[in-house]
Design a protein around this motif. Structure first.
Motif, PDB file in Angstrom:
ATOM      1  N   GLY A 107       0.939  -1.300  -0.137  1.00 51.78           N
ATOM      2  CA  GLY A 107       0.170  -0.038   0.205  1.00 51.78           C
ATOM      3  C   GLY A 107       0.709   1.278  -0.069  1.00 51.78           C
ATOM      4  O   GLY A 107       0.413   2.059  -0.876  1.00 51.78           O
ATOM      5  N   LEU A 108       1.845   0.980   0.881  1.00 50.10           N
ATOM      6  CA  LEU A 108       2.855   2.251   0.452  1.00 50.10           C
ATOM      7  C   LEU A 108       4.658   1.708  -0.112  1.00 50.10           C
ATOM      8  O   LEU A 108       4.388   0.848   0.195  1.00 50.10           O
ATOM      9  CB  LEU A 108       2.926   3.035   1.971  1.00 50.10           C
ATOM     10  CG  LEU A 108       1.895   3.253   2.275  1.00 50.10           C
ATOM     11  CD1 LEU A 108       2.284   3.769   3.991  1.00 50.10           C
ATOM     12  CD2 LEU A 108       1.368   4.814   1.726  1.00 50.10           C
ATOM     13  N   ALA A 145       6.958   4.950   4.006  1.00 49.92           N
ATOM     14  CA  ALA A 145       5.884   4.385   4.718  1.00 49.92           C
ATOM     15  C   ALA A 145       8.018   4.222   6.501  1.00 49.92           C
ATOM     16  O   ALA A 145       7.497   4.456   7.059  1.00 49.92           O
ATOM     17  CB  ALA A 145       6.507   2.977   4.891  1.00 49.92           C
ATOM     18  N   THR A 146       8.876   4.563   5.515  1.00 47.42           N
ATOM     19  CA  THR A 146       9.535   4.352   6.556  1.00 47.42           C
ATOM     20  C   THR A 146      10.246   5.377   7.106  1.00 47.42           C
ATOM     21  O   THR A 146      10.223   5.756   8.634  1.00 47.42           O
ATOM     22  CB  THR A 146      11.471   4.145   5.902  1.00 47.42           C
ATOM     23  OG1 THR A 146      11.244   3.014   5.495  1.00 47.42           O
ATOM     24  CG2 THR A 146      12.211   4.236   7.228  1.00 47.42           C
ATOM     25  N   PRO A 189      14.496  10.615   0.037  1.00 49.68           N
ATOM     26  CA  PRO A 189      13.982   9.626  -0.794  1.00 49.68           C
ATOM     27  C   PRO A 189      12.505   9.437  -0.763  1.00 49.68           C
ATOM     28  O   PRO A 189      12.205   9.372  -1.915  1.00 49.68           O
ATOM     29  CB  PRO A 189      15.039   7.719  -0.074  1.00 49.68           C
ATOM     30  CG  PRO A 189      16.359   8.346   0.405  1.00 49.68           C
ATOM     31  CD  PRO A 189      15.626   9.881   1.132  1.00 49.68           C
ATOM     32  N   ALA A 190      11.853   9.874   0.710  1.00 48.74           N
ATOM     33  CA  ALA A 190      11.232   9.722   0.060  1.00 48.74           C
ATOM     34  C   ALA A 190      10.233  10.288  -0.006  1.00 48.74           C
ATOM     35  O   ALA A 190       8.925  10.161  -0.764  1.00 48.74           O
ATOM     36  CB  ALA A 190      10.840  10.000   2.154  1.00 48.74           C
ATOM     37  N   VAL A 213       1.840   0.908   9.630  1.00 47.80           N
ATOM     38  CA  VAL A 213       2.652   1.549   9.644  1.00 47.80           C
ATOM     39  C   VAL A 213       2.634   2.435  11.930  1.00 47.80           C
ATOM     40  O   VAL A 213       3.912   1.768  11.911  1.00 47.80           O
ATOM     41  CB  VAL A 213       2.809   3.104   9.004  1.00 47.80           C
ATOM     42  CG1 VAL A 213       3.847   3.951   9.084  1.00 47.80           C
ATOM     43  CG2 VAL A 213       2.800   2.976   7.828  1.00 47.80           C
ATOM     44  N   ILE A 214       1.188   2.489  11.710  1.00 50.68           N
ATOM     45  CA  ILE A 214       1.599   2.534  13.098  1.00 50.68           C
ATOM     46  C   ILE A 214       1.389   1.479  13.812  1.00 50.68           C
ATOM     47  O   ILE A 214       1.928   2.044  14.462  1.00 50.68           O
ATOM     48  CB  ILE A 214      -0.237   3.686  12.809  1.00 50.68           C
ATOM     49  CG1 ILE A 214      -0.528   4.875  12.233  1.00 50.68           C
ATOM     50  CG2 ILE A 214      -0.446   3.372  14.732  1.00 50.68           C
ATOM     51  CD1 ILE A 214      -2.024   5.471  12.220  1.00 50.68           C
ATOM     52  N   TYR A 215       0.762   0.199  13.743  1.00 46.96           N
ATOM     53  CA  TYR A 215       1.351  -0.900  14.676  1.00 46.96           C
ATOM     54  C   TYR A 215       3.325  -0.846  14.591  1.00 46.96           C
ATOM     55  O   TYR A 215       3.375  -1.554  16.130  1.00 46.96           O
ATOM     56  CB  TYR A 215       0.367  -1.842  13.871  1.00 46.96           C
ATOM     57  CG  TYR A 215       0.515  -3.190  14.676  1.00 46.96           C
ATOM     58  CD1 TYR A 215       0.232  -3.133  16.387  1.00 46.96           C
ATOM     59  CD2 TYR A 215       1.405  -4.196  14.076  1.00 46.96           C
ATOM     60  CE1 TYR A 215       0.369  -4.621  16.553  1.00 46.96           C
ATOM     61  CE2 TYR A 215       2.811  -5.279  15.200  1.00 46.96           C
ATOM     62  CZ  TYR A 215       1.463  -5.473  15.990  1.00 46.96           C
ATOM     63  OH  TYR A 215       2.084  -6.700  16.736  1.00 46.96           O
ATOM     64  N   TYR A 216       3.562  -0.471  13.478  1.00 44.12           N
ATOM     65  CA  TYR A 216       4.788  -0.792  13.951  1.00 44.12           C
ATOM     66  C   TYR A 216       5.345  -0.326  14.657  1.00 44.12           C
ATOM     67  O   TYR A 216       6.773  -0.500  14.893  1.00 44.12           O
ATOM     68  CB  TYR A 216       5.411  -0.966  12.270  1.00 44.12           C
ATOM     69  CG  TYR A 216       6.946  -1.858  11.511  1.00 44.12           C
ATOM     70  CD1 TYR A 216       7.688  -2.181  12.840  1.00 44.12           C
ATOM     71  CD2 TYR A 216       6.945  -1.842  10.238  1.00 44.12           C
ATOM     72  CE1 TYR A 216       8.714  -2.629  12.487  1.00 44.12           C
ATOM     73  CE2 TYR A 216       8.274  -2.694  10.340  1.00 44.12           C
ATOM     74  CZ  TYR A 216       9.042  -3.391  10.717  1.00 44.12           C
ATOM     75  OH  TYR A 216      10.687  -3.483  10.686  1.00 44.12           O
TER      76      TYR A 216
END
Length: 321
Positions: A33-34, A39-40, A208-209, A227-230
């Motif tokens: 999805g990203l 995402a990072t 890079p993002a 992402v929030i969970y991670y």
């Protein structure tokens, strides 16, 4: 140390390792999805303020390091934080969460192998056996799809092989993080290190993002939730749980609990993503578990003999990876 305190130590470290195992499932949701750098950057943007708050509450300040050590910290974050996350996300686009969990679970043995090759450390027989077992496990896990027939099946198998290679490269990046950490002379606490890695990782991933043009992306709900969970559970929560548990039990005992990483990854892959766990993957998991336990036994032996070989590279800390 009382029995109840040690029991709580086992419980906290086990929860932390289950959280680490769940990152491969979160990464699978994120990867579809990203783009990886966006995402990072999002992950570190969420985790960094929380680590800053934790430092303030614990009364910790920034460590004073030399220019050489500052460069080492940047290289550590570039490899163990940004490199690990980006490669893991790239791999999860192509491979299964169960395979990725097995490969990620081989990190203690991979870290020992890097120490042997790069630092010329002299391992014991148990550590050499662990490296061999982990190698067999990763090989079995990586090659189990090679018997597929038909052009479409062969194409899927090739994609999965490439994905597994990306995940293995991510594990090597984490092993490099451990190797670079051995070069630091200034004492840096675990909380300081996690905060530094998160902050530097955010800075390194921003440009890079931006190249991925995040302002035009369609943010899928499951990817953002991943992402929030991670950021909150395995990263910040895992840090708190691991060090709350590690201070109650011996290092070798805590490190042995990394065996829960491939187990929890396979369980989450089956329960959340409905992936089938085949015989080859079970054999690979068994090999990786055997490798972790052999390194744990070698850690106990080395401490009993007063030796220091591989003692710093035995088990990676589940910090902001």
């Amino acid at each position: 140390m009382t029995f109840s305190s040690r029991l709580m130590g086992y419980f906290f470290c086990t929860l932390a390792m289950i959280g680490v195992g769940s990152t491969v499932v979160a990464s699978k949701l994120i990867a579809h999805g990203l783009p990886p750098f966006t995402a990072t950057a999002m992950r570190f943007a969420l985790a960094f303020p929380l680590f800053l708050l934790a430092m303030k509450l614990m009364g910790e300040t920034w460590p004073r390091v030399s220019a050489r050590e500052a460069l080492l910290l940047v290289l550590q974050s570039g490899s163990g934080s940004v490199g690990y996350t980006v490669l893991l996300l790239s791999g999860m686009r192509l491979t299964s969460a169960a395979d990725a969990g097995v490969i990620a679970g081989s990190l203690p043995a991979v870290a020992a192998l890097v120490a042997i090759v790069a630092l010329r450390e002299r391992p014991g027989a148990l550590t050499l056996g662990a490296v061999a077992l982990a190698t067999v496990g990763v090989f079995v896990c990586t090659m189990h799809g090679g018997d597929a027939s038909g052009s479409a099946a062969k194409g899927a198998s090739s994609s999965m092989l490439l994905g597994n290679v990306f995940v293995l490269l991510a594990v090597l990046c984490e092993a490099l993080f451990i190797l670079l950490g051995k070069r630091l002379r200034t004492p840096v606490s675990p909380l300081q290190m996690s905060t530094l890695m998160s902050g530097i990782g955010l800075a390194l991933s921003l440009v890079p993002a931006l190249i991925e043009r995040p302002w035009i992306l369609h943010y899928e709900r499951m990817a953002v939730a991943g992402v929030i969970y991670y950021a909150l559970v395995p990263t910040v929560g895992g840090f708190m749980l691991w060090f709350a548990g590690a201070e109650r039990i011996a290092g070798a005992q805590a490190g042995a609990l990394t065996a829960f990483v491939p187990i929890s990854a396979a369980a989450f892959a089956a329960l959340v993503l409905h992936e089938a766990i085949g015989p080859a993957q079970w054999w690979a998991i068994a090999c990786v578990l055997g490798a972790v336990l052999l390194i744990a036994c070698d850690g106990v032996r080395l401490r009993g003999n007063g030796a220091s070989s591989l003692k710093r590279s035995e088990y990676p800390r589940p910090r902001c990876r």
